[in-house]
Design a protein around this motif. Structure first.
Motif, PDB file in Angstrom:
ATOM      1  N   MET A  14      -8.483  -1.855   0.184  1.00 65.95           N
ATOM      2  CA  MET A  14      -9.035  -1.232   1.385  1.00 65.95           C
ATOM      3  C   MET A  14      -8.495   0.181   1.551  1.00 65.95           C
ATOM      4  O   MET A  14      -7.339   0.460   1.226  1.00 65.95           O
ATOM      5  N   LEU A  15      -9.332   1.037   2.075  1.00 71.99           N
ATOM      6  CA  LEU A  15      -8.891   2.343   2.534  1.00 71.99           C
ATOM      7  C   LEU A  15      -8.519   2.220   4.005  1.00 71.99           C
ATOM      8  O   LEU A  15      -9.278   1.665   4.799  1.00 71.99           O
ATOM      9  N   GLY A  73       0.814  -1.202   0.000  1.00 70.27           N
ATOM     10  CA  GLY A  73       0.000   0.000   0.000  1.00 70.27           C
ATOM     11  C   GLY A  73       0.848   1.253   0.000  1.00 70.27           C
ATOM     12  O   GLY A  73       2.072   1.206   0.138  1.00 70.27           O
ATOM     13  N   PHE A  74       0.166   2.372  -0.154  1.00 69.27           N
ATOM     14  CA  PHE A  74       0.848   3.654  -0.152  1.00 69.27           C
ATOM     15  C   PHE A  74      -0.058   4.709   0.464  1.00 69.27           C
ATOM     16  O   PHE A  74      -1.287   4.589   0.463  1.00 69.27           O
ATOM     17  N   SER A  75       0.554   5.740   1.005  1.00 65.68           N
ATOM     18  CA  SER A  75      -0.196   6.857   1.567  1.00 65.68           C
ATOM     19  C   SER A  75      -0.444   7.885   0.465  1.00 65.68           C
ATOM     20  O   SER A  75       0.342   8.025  -0.465  1.00 65.68           O
ATOM     21  N   PHE A  76      -1.538   8.612   0.578  1.00 70.68           N
ATOM     22  CA  PHE A  76      -1.892   9.602  -0.429  1.00 70.68           C
ATOM     23  C   PHE A  76      -1.057  10.870  -0.298  1.00 70.68           C
ATOM     24  O   PHE A  76      -0.762  11.531  -1.283  1.00 70.68           O
ATOM     25  N   TYR A  77      -0.660  11.190   0.944  1.00 70.28           N
ATOM     26  CA  TYR A  77       0.138  12.389   1.156  1.00 70.28           C
ATOM     27  C   TYR A  77       0.721  12.328   2.569  1.00 70.28           C
ATOM     28  O   TYR A  77       0.285  11.550   3.410  1.00 70.28           O
ATOM     29  N   GLU A  78       1.724  13.162   2.806  1.00 67.43           N
ATOM     30  CA  GLU A  78       2.345  13.252   4.115  1.00 67.43           C
ATOM     31  C   GLU A  78       1.423  13.988   5.094  1.00 67.43           C
ATOM     32  O   GLU A  78       0.653  14.870   4.696  1.00 67.43           O
ATOM     33  N   PHE A  83      -5.717   2.408  13.765  1.00 66.65           N
ATOM     34  CA  PHE A  83      -6.093   2.488  12.355  1.00 66.65           C
ATOM     35  C   PHE A  83      -7.427   1.797  12.162  1.00 66.65           C
ATOM     36  O   PHE A  83      -7.830   0.942  12.963  1.00 66.65           O
ATOM     37  N   VAL A  84      -8.130   2.158  11.109  1.00 66.79           N
ATOM     38  CA  VAL A  84      -9.320   1.437  10.663  1.00 66.79           C
ATOM     39  C   VAL A  84      -9.169   1.200   9.166  1.00 66.79           C
ATOM     40  O   VAL A  84      -8.564   2.006   8.451  1.00 66.79           O
ATOM     41  N   GLU A  85      -9.694   0.056   8.703  1.00 65.80           N
ATOM     42  CA  GLU A  85      -9.654  -0.291   7.286  1.00 65.80           C
ATOM     43  C   GLU A  85     -11.045  -0.724   6.842  1.00 65.80           C
ATOM     44  O   GLU A  85     -11.722  -1.472   7.566  1.00 65.80           O
ATOM     45  N   VAL A  86     -11.451  -0.295   5.673  1.00 67.45           N
ATOM     46  CA  VAL A  86     -12.724  -0.723   5.094  1.00 67.45           C
ATOM     47  C   VAL A  86     -12.497  -1.049   3.625  1.00 67.45           C
ATOM     48  O   VAL A  86     -11.721  -0.376   2.934  1.00 67.45           O
ATOM     49  N   GLY A  87     -13.152  -2.114   3.151  1.00 67.06           N
ATOM     50  CA  GLY A  87     -12.994  -2.504   1.758  1.00 67.06           C
ATOM     51  C   GLY A  87     -14.013  -3.542   1.349  1.00 67.06           C
ATOM     52  O   GLY A  87     -14.816  -4.016   2.158  1.00 67.06           O
ATOM     53  N   ILE A  88     -13.982  -3.913   0.076  1.00 69.04           N
ATOM     54  CA  ILE A  88     -14.840  -4.955  -0.495  1.00 69.04           C
ATOM     55  C   ILE A  88     -13.954  -5.871  -1.314  1.00 69.04           C
ATOM     56  O   ILE A  88     -13.177  -5.416  -2.165  1.00 69.04           O
ATOM     57  N   GLN A 134      -3.908   9.992   8.618  1.00 69.60           N
ATOM     58  CA  GLN A 134      -3.333   9.831   7.287  1.00 69.60           C
ATOM     59  C   GLN A 134      -4.072   8.728   6.525  1.00 69.60           C
ATOM     60  O   GLN A 134      -4.197   7.611   7.021  1.00 69.60           O
ATOM     61  N   PRO A 135      -4.564   8.991   5.322  1.00 62.70           N
ATOM     62  CA  PRO A 135      -5.239   7.960   4.529  1.00 62.70           C
ATOM     63  C   PRO A 135      -4.245   7.161   3.676  1.00 62.70           C
ATOM     64  O   PRO A 135      -3.291   7.719   3.127  1.00 62.70           O
ATOM     65  N   TRP A 136      -4.498   5.868   3.578  1.00 58.83           N
ATOM     66  CA  TRP A 136      -3.683   4.964   2.763  1.00 58.83           C
ATOM     67  C   TRP A 136      -4.607   4.123   1.885  1.00 58.83           C
ATOM     68  O   TRP A 136      -5.778   3.900   2.214  1.00 58.83           O
ATOM     69  N   LEU A 137      -4.061   3.621   0.792  1.00 62.30           N
ATOM     70  CA  LEU A 137      -4.710   2.592  -0.017  1.00 62.30           C
ATOM     71  C   LEU A 137      -3.935   1.304   0.161  1.00 62.30           C
ATOM     72  O   LEU A 137      -2.719   1.257  -0.086  1.00 62.30           O
ATOM     73  N   ILE A 138      -4.614   0.247   0.615  1.00 66.82           N
ATOM     74  CA  ILE A 138      -3.990  -1.051   0.878  1.00 66.82           C
ATOM     75  C   ILE A 138      -4.623  -2.099  -0.032  1.00 66.82           C
ATOM     76  O   ILE A 138      -5.843  -2.122  -0.229  1.00 66.82           O
ATOM     77  N   LEU A 139      -3.802  -2.991  -0.584  1.00 68.18           N
ATOM     78  CA  LEU A 139      -4.283  -4.116  -1.380  1.00 68.18           C
ATOM     79  C   LEU A 139      -3.765  -5.399  -0.749  1.00 68.18           C
ATOM     80  O   LEU A 139      -2.556  -5.554  -0.537  1.00 68.18           O
ATOM     81  N   GLU A 140      -4.681  -6.322  -0.441  1.00 65.27           N
ATOM     82  CA  GLU A 140      -4.311  -7.587   0.192  1.00 65.27           C
ATOM     83  C   GLU A 140      -4.774  -8.765  -0.640  1.00 65.27           C
ATOM     84  O   GLU A 140      -5.884  -8.768  -1.185  1.00 65.27           O
ATOM     85  N   ALA A 141      -3.921  -9.787  -0.732  1.00 61.46           N
ATOM     86  CA  ALA A 141      -4.280 -11.086  -1.300  1.00 61.46           C
ATOM     87  C   ALA A 141      -4.160 -12.117  -0.180  1.00 61.46           C
ATOM     88  O   ALA A 141      -3.127 -12.186   0.496  1.00 61.46           O
ATOM     89  N   ARG A 142      -5.219 -12.904   0.032  1.00 61.96           N
ATOM     90  CA  ARG A 142      -5.255 -13.851   1.145  1.00 61.96           C
ATOM     91  C   ARG A 142      -5.812 -15.188   0.676  1.00 61.96           C
ATOM     92  O   ARG A 142      -6.756 -15.240  -0.109  1.00 61.96           O
ATOM     93  N   ARG A 143      -5.236 -16.270   1.209  1.00 61.07           N
ATOM     94  CA  ARG A 143      -5.698 -17.624   0.872  1.00 61.07           C
ATOM     95  C   ARG A 143      -5.887 -18.413   2.157  1.00 61.07           C
ATOM     96  O   ARG A 143      -5.023 -18.385   3.036  1.00 61.07           O
TER      97      ARG A 143
END
Length: 219
Positions: free
Chosen positions: A191-192, A157-162, A200-205, A169-178
């Motif tokens: 997830m955001l 993932g990466f943060s949108f800005y400092e 932290f809190v994360e929400v995604g679909i 601080q908002p981040w975009l996270i991508l997870e792959a899980r098995r």
């Protein structure tokens, strides 16, 4: 996670940030004498636990996991006592890398067998982070007699800005899980993430159109 502090804010402020950074990003324990609560919730996987860091590298806690297969026919419930160990840490000028061990043990119940079984759940994880970039991988073995529900995941993932240390601080996270024995698919979830100094809190679909909510809070 947050913008690293530079002179003249002193080495103490930088040290405090480094301790919180690892915990907020991915670390399964907080700083010494802190208590951490975490949760990971989706239709097929619901997990919550809390631990207390007795030292800067060791934490003990309790947790619970409710697992369900994709078709909804197989369910498991696992209650565990946990031990977490920070095995190794490398601090860079603007980065940090960590290697963790997490172990758990406790009773497992399910809808396809009577009574309970003893499950052991050792695992390892590693993460690398800067103020703007994050990557991690983990493997945890969920084993009981005749049962194998190992879970492996990778994240980036990466943060949108400092931001400053005391700002969200908002981040975009991508997870792959098995999840072995529970799903025939690899779960992909964007997830955001919203990070503050102690939570932290994360929400995604995910790619199966299921919601996901995660949180962490350090007391």
């Amino acid at each position: 996670m947050k913008k690293f502090l530079t002179a003249p804010r002193t080495a103490l402020a930088a040290w405090l940030m480094a301790g919180v950074t690892a915990a907020v990003h991915a670390g399964p324990m907080g700083f010494r004498d802190s208590t951490m609560a975490m949760g990971d919730f989706s239709p097929n996987w619901r997990e919550a636990w809390v631990n207390h860091a007795l030292t800067a590298r060791d934490a003990f806690g309790v947790g619970g996991v409710a697992m369900r297969s994709d078709d909804g026919r197989l369910t498991r419930e696992f209650a565990e006592l946990t031990y977490t160990r920070l095995v190794h840490r490398v601090n860079g000028e603007h980065s940090q890398a960590n290697f963790w061990f997490v172990g758990g043990a406790g009773p497992l119940s399910g809808n396809d067998f009577a009574g309970s079984k003893t499950m052991l759940a050792p695992g390892v994880s590693a993460d690398y982070e800067t103020t703007r970039f994050y990557v991690s991988g983990s493997l945890r073995l969920y084993r009981a007699p005749g049962i194998n529900h190992d879970v492996a995941s990778v994240r980036t993932g990466f943060s949108f800005y400092e931001t400053d240390y005391d700002e969200v601080q908002p981040w975009l996270i991508l997870e792959a899980r098995r999840m072995r024995g529970l799903s025939e698919k690899t779960e992909i979830t964007p997830m955001l993430r919203f990070i503050h100094s102690r939570y932290f809190v994360e929400v995604g679909i995910n790619n199966m159109k299921q919601g996901r909510f995660n949180f962490m809070y350090i007391f």
